[in-house]
Design an enzyme around this catalytic site. Structure first.
Site, PDB file in Angstrom:
ATOM      1  N   THR A   1       2.251   2.994   2.530  1.00  0.00           N
ATOM      2  CA  THR A   1       3.345   2.813   3.491  1.00  0.00           C
ATOM      3  C   THR A   1       3.703   1.357   3.728  1.00  0.00           C
ATOM      4  O   THR A   1       4.747   1.070   4.314  1.00  0.00           O
ATOM      5  CB  THR A   1       2.942   3.396   4.853  1.00  0.00           C
ATOM      6  OG1 THR A   1       1.750   2.707   5.286  1.00  0.00           O
ATOM      7  CG2 THR A   1       2.674   4.889   4.780  1.00  0.00           C
TER       8      THR A   1
ATOM      9  N   HIS B   1      15.115 -20.154  17.224  1.00  0.00           N
ATOM     10  CA  HIS B   1      14.007 -19.281  16.848  1.00  0.00           C
ATOM     11  C   HIS B   1      12.659 -19.989  16.930  1.00  0.00           C
ATOM     12  O   HIS B   1      11.615 -19.353  17.013  1.00  0.00           O
ATOM     13  CB  HIS B   1      14.219 -18.736  15.442  1.00  0.00           C
ATOM     14  CG  HIS B   1      15.519 -18.011  15.307  1.00  0.00           C
ATOM     15  ND1 HIS B   1      15.794 -16.851  15.997  1.00  0.00           N
ATOM     16  CD2 HIS B   1      16.640 -18.310  14.608  1.00  0.00           C
ATOM     17  CE1 HIS B   1      17.027 -16.459  15.707  1.00  0.00           C
ATOM     18  NE2 HIS B   1      17.556 -17.328  14.872  1.00  0.00           N
TER      19      HIS B   1
ATOM     20  N   CYS C   1       0.871  -1.174   0.000  1.00  0.00           N
ATOM     21  CA  CYS C   1       0.000   0.000   0.000  1.00  0.00           C
ATOM     22  C   CYS C   1       0.908   1.225   0.000  1.00  0.00           C
ATOM     23  O   CYS C   1       2.065   1.117  -0.403  1.00  0.00           O
ATOM     24  CB  CYS C   1      -0.994  -0.037   1.158  1.00  0.00           C
ATOM     25  SG  CYS C   1      -0.283   0.060   2.815  1.00  0.00           S
TER      26      CYS C   1
ATOM     27  N   HIS D   1      14.678 -15.487  11.141  1.00  0.00           N
ATOM     28  CA  HIS D   1      14.390 -15.553  12.575  1.00  0.00           C
ATOM     29  C   HIS D   1      12.907 -15.644  12.905  1.00  0.00           C
ATOM     30  O   HIS D   1      12.526 -16.266  13.891  1.00  0.00           O
ATOM     31  CB  HIS D   1      14.960 -14.316  13.294  1.00  0.00           C
ATOM     32  CG  HIS D   1      16.461 -14.271  13.267  1.00  0.00           C
ATOM     33  ND1 HIS D   1      17.186 -13.295  13.910  1.00  0.00           N
ATOM     34  CD2 HIS D   1      17.376 -15.079  12.658  1.00  0.00           C
ATOM     35  CE1 HIS D   1      18.492 -13.508  13.718  1.00  0.00           C
ATOM     36  NE2 HIS D   1      18.626 -14.574  12.953  1.00  0.00           N
TER      37      HIS D   1
END
Ligand code: RB5
Length: 146
Positions: free
Chosen positions: A67, A133, A65, A98
């Site tokens: 931003t 992770h 979009c 991660h």
């Protein structure tokens, strides 16, 4: 590998560039719209991309979009989705390694097309590392159950 891509009106031109770029690299791409420059609401397209990935219809999703933020919030509301909104490639890479992110978002009004391609490359070409992770990603997904 199949990638679902979606965007609002602010990112139609950027979407076309990224879609062609992905296809040139041999990815299968499902374009979930919009193709119109007329003002529309980003939550619809963020949700579409999120659902395509969560259902297994696509392996990964890319949503764009102005931003990258609104469409990222929307995609992240779908169960099973881990979003990264990136303006540079380093975060995109580490979000895969991660955080095992499955939807990438960025802003068509924030990054240029060449930076966007670098972000996409780093995101798609780096694999989840698991290991230490895994516990943290599992904890992330448990938040959805509470
Ligand atoms: C649309 O004007 C703009 O608000 C949208 O593209 C996005 O930037 C929202 O987060």
């Amino acid at each position: 590998m199949k990638i679902a891509i979606g965007n609002d009106h602010s990112a139609v031109d950027m979407k076309k560039v990224i879609l062609e770029y992905l296809e040139s690299k041999g990815y299968e791409v499902a374009d979930l719209g919009t193709d119109s420059h007329e003002s529309c609401d980003y939550p619809l397209y963020g949700e579409k991309v999120g659902r395509a990935v969560a259902s297994g219809e696509a392996d990964y999703g890319i949503a764009i979009c102005g931003t990258g933020i609104g469409i990222g919030i929307a995609a992240g509301k779908v169960k099973g989705i881990r979003v990264c909104t990136c303006s540079e490639p380093y975060s995109a890479r580490l979000s895969r390694m991660h955080n095992n992110t499955n939807v990438l978002t960025f802003g068509a009004r924030v990054v240029g097309t060449e930076m966007a391609k670098m972000i996409v490359d780093e995101w798609l070409e780096n694999a989840y590392e698991g290991g230490r992770h895994e516990r943290r990603v599992t904890q992330l997904m448990e938040i959805e159950k509470r």
